[in-house]
Scaffold this motif. Structure first.
Motif, short mmCIF file in Angstrom:
data_model
loop_
_atom_site.label_atom_id
_atom_site.label_comp_id
_atom_site.label_asym_id
_atom_site.label_seq_id
_atom_site.Cartn_x
_atom_site.Cartn_y
_atom_site.Cartn_z
N LEU A 140 68.54 78.96 51.28
CA LEU A 140 67.55 78.08 51.06
C LEU A 140 67.91 77.08 49.95
O LEU A 140 68.17 75.68 50.29
N ILE A 141 68.81 77.51 48.99
CA ILE A 141 69.36 76.56 48.12
C ILE A 141 70.48 75.78 48.52
O ILE A 141 70.77 74.59 48.22
N PRO A 148 67.91 67.28 50.64
CA PRO A 148 66.51 67.67 50.25
C PRO A 148 65.34 67.93 51.40
O PRO A 148 64.66 68.83 51.36
N ASP A 149 65.69 67.08 52.45
CA ASP A 149 64.88 67.23 53.49
C ASP A 149 65.25 68.24 54.62
O ASP A 149 64.34 68.41 55.69
N LEU A 150 66.41 68.84 54.52
CA LEU A 150 67.12 69.79 55.60
C LEU A 150 66.07 71.07 55.60
O LEU A 150 65.76 71.51 56.85
N PRO A 151 65.56 71.69 54.74
CA PRO A 151 64.69 72.89 54.65
C PRO A 151 63.39 72.68 55.43
O PRO A 151 63.04 73.51 56.30
N THR A 188 65.73 59.64 59.82
CA THR A 188 64.15 59.56 59.40
C THR A 188 64.39 59.10 57.82
O THR A 188 63.51 58.25 57.48
N ALA A 189 65.71 59.67 57.19
CA ALA A 189 65.52 58.71 55.69
C ALA A 189 65.68 57.43 55.66
O ALA A 189 65.24 56.69 54.95
N GLU A 223 67.16 55.22 46.68
CA GLU A 223 67.77 56.43 47.03
C GLU A 223 66.76 57.35 47.34
O GLU A 223 67.11 58.35 48.17
N ASN A 224 65.54 57.45 46.86
CA ASN A 224 64.57 58.46 47.00
C ASN A 224 63.37 57.74 46.83
O ASN A 224 63.07 56.52 46.41
N GLU A 225 62.24 58.43 47.07
CA GLU A 225 60.87 57.87 46.88
C GLU A 225 60.00 58.45 45.50
O GLU A 225 58.92 58.72 45.32
#
Length: 546
Positions: A140-141, A148-151, A188-189, A223-225
Motif C-alpha cells: 500500500l505504501i 497518491p491516487d493509485l490505491p 484524471t489528474a 499540483e494538488n487540491e
C-alpha cells in the motif's frame, strides 16, 4: 566457524562423518575452501571493508553485517526505523526498484533475538518474521509513493479479486498493469488540476457591486487540491490584480473540500481576500467561471488535437490567445487596458460606456434567454411546509431515482432540507430555493383494494351482506365476447364507505353513464336505491370496474 589464524588454519572444520551421504560428504579442506570462496565474494561486493575483516577475522555473517553497518553509520536502533519516512520514488527509478527498497528496509528492521532492541520491555524469543499484514502495508505504501491516487484506482480495478485475496498476493499482477494504471491516473489528474481564475473589472451602475463579467483570464496549474495549495495560488494571483492595501475582494468558489476551510482563513482575510462558497445543490454556482473554463478547454483542444498532459507553456499560450480574442463589445482583454493589441496606440475608452452597453445587451437578451432555458415548462411555485417530502430537480439522473429530502425549516425565500438515505435521516442541512424542489404529493386512493376471485365458471363468489345476485336483462349492453352464458347471474359488490381526502376531487362520486362500456341496472330493480357509486361487476373469472 572460527577465525583463520596460524594455529587454526582450518577454522575448526572437521571432515564429515559417515552419517552424511557420500554424495554430499566433504573433507575439512573442502569446507574451508568453500567458505573462503563465499567470503571472498562478499568482500568483492564490499570493498570499503578490509578484506581480512571479512575473510579471515569474521566468525559469522552477523558479524560481517555489523561491520558494514558500523562503517556506513546505520546501526539497527529504534530511531533508524523512522528513516522509512524519507523513502521516496527517485526521478529515474523504476517502481519495482522502489518496492525492493521498501521491503528490504522492513526486513532489515525486523526484531531478532541477537539484537539489542526490546519491545514493551521484553526481547523477542523467536526472530520476527514478515507477516501478511505487514507485507500488505508495504504494498500500500509502495502504491502511494508512486501516485497518491493509485490505491483508489487499484481498489476499483481489482475489487472482485480483493474479496478473496490479499493485496500482496495481487502485487505481481498490479506491477504488470502499472503503466496503464498510471496513464489513467494522470489523465484524471490533468482534468482535475486545471483551474481558471477570472478577473472582474466592470461595475454595475445600478448596484455599484462587481458584475459577473470576464474581462481577462489568468490561469495556472496546481499540483494538488489541498487547502494550503489553494490558499497560496489565490494569494499570488489576486495580489497581482489588487493593491495590497486596497479594498477587499470576494472570490466565488464551489464547495470543494479544499475551498471550504479557507472561508475563515486568517491569511487570506489579512490580505483582504474572502471566499464566497456556492450552495451545494445549486448546479449554477459560478456560471461565468465555468464558461471560462469551457472556453479554455476548447482552446487547449484546438492547440493539441491529440490531447495529452497540459504543460505550463501550453497553458500560457492558450491563455494569451483567449485574452487576444475580440469580444462582443468590439475589444479584446488587452484593449480594455486602453492600448491597441496591434499598434499599441492608446484607445479613448470610457469604462462607464462599456458598462452601460453591456448592461443594455443583457437586458435585451433576457427574454430570449428565458425562453431558451425554460424548455416550455410552467413556472414552479412550490409551496411546502415543515415535514413535507420533496425531490430536487438537479438530482435527476438516468442511473438512479431522485433522493428524498424532508423540509426541516423554511423562511421567506429558502427551504432547509435534510436527506433520507434508506431509513436514515442525515444530519447535514441543505439550503435550496423553492423553485428547485418538487413536493411529493400525499395521495390516498378512495377505491377499495382488488380481491382475487376463483376462475371457475361453475362457482360464483359469495360475500355476506354486500353481494347481490342480479339477473341480466335486455337492457344490459354487454358485448357477446365478455357476456356470461344464459342463466348465469352477475355479482355486484358494494365497496365500503371511504371518504375521499378533502384535497382530492371527488371524481369517483359521479355516476357512470357511458352506455358503451357500462352495464345499466334497471330503475325498477330493488337495488336502484343504493348509492350510485362505482360498482364491481363479477362473473365467471372476469372482473370489470365501472
Amino acid at each position: 566457524m572460527g577465525k583463520e589464524t596460524a594455529t587454526t588454519p582450518k577454522r575448526g572444520f572437521v571432515s564429515d562423518g559417515e552419517n552424511v551421504p557420500e554424495a554430499r560428504r566433504r573433507t575439512d579442506d573442502q569446507n574451508v575452501t568453500h567458505l573462503e570462496l563465499m567470503l571472498g565474494q562478499i568482500a568483492n561486493y564490499c570493498p570499503v571493508i578490509s578484506r581480512n575483516t571479512v575473510v579471515k577475522n569474521s566468525t559469522s555473517l552477523t558479524q560481517i553485517w555489523q561491520a558494514i553497518r558500523l562503517h556506513y553509520g546505520f546501526q539497527l536502533t529504534g530511531s533508524h526505523f523512522l528513516d522509512f519516512n524519507s523513502i521516496s520514488l527517485n526521478p529515474d527509478e523504476r517502481p519495482e526498484d522502489l518496492y525492493q527498497r521498501l521491503i528490504s528496509f522492513i526486513e532489515d528492521n525486523l526484531l531478532t533475538t541477537a539484537g539489542r532492541i526490546s519491545h514493551h520491555g521484553s526481547f523477542p524469543t523467536p526472530d520476527e518474521e514478515l507477516t501478511p499484514s505487514l507485507e500488505n502495508m508495504v504494498v500500500l505504501i509502495w502504491l502511494r509513493l508512486i501516485h497518491p491516487d493509485l490505491p483508489q484506482l487499484v481498489k476499483q480495478r481489482y475489487g472482485t479479486e480483493l474479496r478473496s485475496q490479499t493485496l500482496a498476493t495481487l502485487k505481481p499482477e498490479i506491477s504488470v498493469a502499472l503503466d496503464s494504471s498510471l496513464d489513467e491516473v494522470h489523465t484524471t489528474a490533468d482534468a482535475k488540476i486545471l483551474r481558471t481564475t477570472t478577473k472582474d473589472l466592470l461595475t454595475s451602475y445600478k448596484t455599484t457591486q462587481n458584475r459577473e463579467t470576464t474581462t481577462s483570464h489568468t490561469t495556472t496549474l496546481i499540483e494538488n487540491e489541498k487547502s494550503s495549495t489553494f490558499r497560496d495560488i489565490l494569494s499570488r494571483l489576486l495580489l497581482t490584480m489588487k493593491p495590497i492595501d486596497g479594498p477587499p475582494v470576494s472570490v466565488r468558489v464551489d464547495p470543494a473540500p479544499g475551498f471550504t476551510p479557507l472561508v475563515s482563513d486568517q491569511t487570506l482575510l489579512k490580505l483582504g481576500i474572502s471566499l464566497e462558497v456556492g450552495r451545494i445543490k445549486n448546479p449554477n454556482k459560478s456560471p461565468v467561471a465555468e464558461r471560462a473554463i469551457q472556453e479554455l478547454e476548447g482552446e487547449l483542444l484546438r492547440q493539441e488535437p491529440g490531447g495529452g498532459p497540459v504543460t505550463p507553456l501550453g497553458l500560457s499560450i492558450a491563455t494569451a490567445r483567449m485574452n487576444s480574442r475580440v469580444r462582443s463589445h468590439g475589444l479584446s482583454a488587452h484593449e480594455l487596458r486602453r492600448r491597441s493589441q496591434v499598434t499599441n496606440q492608446q484607445i479613448p475608452l470610457s469604462d462607464r460606456e462599456v458598462i452601460l452597453r453591456q448592461h443594455s445587451r443583457r437586458l435585451a437578451n433576457h427574454p430570449y434567454s428565458f425562453r431558451s432555458k425554460n424548455h416550455r415548462r410552467p413556472s414552479n411555485n412550490t409551496v411546502a411546509k415543515v415535514g413535507d417530502l420533496v425531490y430536487l430537480t438537479c438530482d435527476g439522473s438516468k442511473d438512479k431515482g431522485r433522493e428524498r429530502y424532508i423540509v426541516t425549516s423554511t423562511d421567506d425565500n429558502w427551504f432547509y432540507i435534510r436527506k433520507f438515505l434508506g431509513a436514515q435521516l442525515r444530519s447535514k442541512t441543505y439550503q435550496v430555493h423553492p423553485s428547485e424542489c418538487i413536493v411529493i404529493p400525499q395521495f390516498y386512493s378512495s377505491m377499495p383494494f382488488r380481491r382475487s376471485y376463483p376462475n371457475d365458471s361453475s362457482e360464483v363468489s359469495e360475500y355476506k351482506d354486500t353481494d347481490h345476485d342480479i339477473p341480466l336483462t335486455d337492457a344490459d349492453q354487454v358485448s357477446n365476447d365478455a357476456a356470461p352464458s344464459q342463466g348465469q347471474s352477475l355479482l355486484v359488490e358494494e365497496p365500503p364507505e371511504v371518504d375521499p381526502p378533502p384535497d382530492i376531487p371527488e371524481l369517483l362520486s359521479q355516476p357512470v353513464e357511458d352506455a358503451d362500456t357500462a352495464a345499466v341496472i334497471p330503475s325498477s330493480d330493488p337495488l336502484s336505491s343504493l348509492p350510485t357509486r362505482p360498482k364491481r361487476i363479477v362473473w365467471s373469472g372476469a372482473t370489470d370496474l365501472y
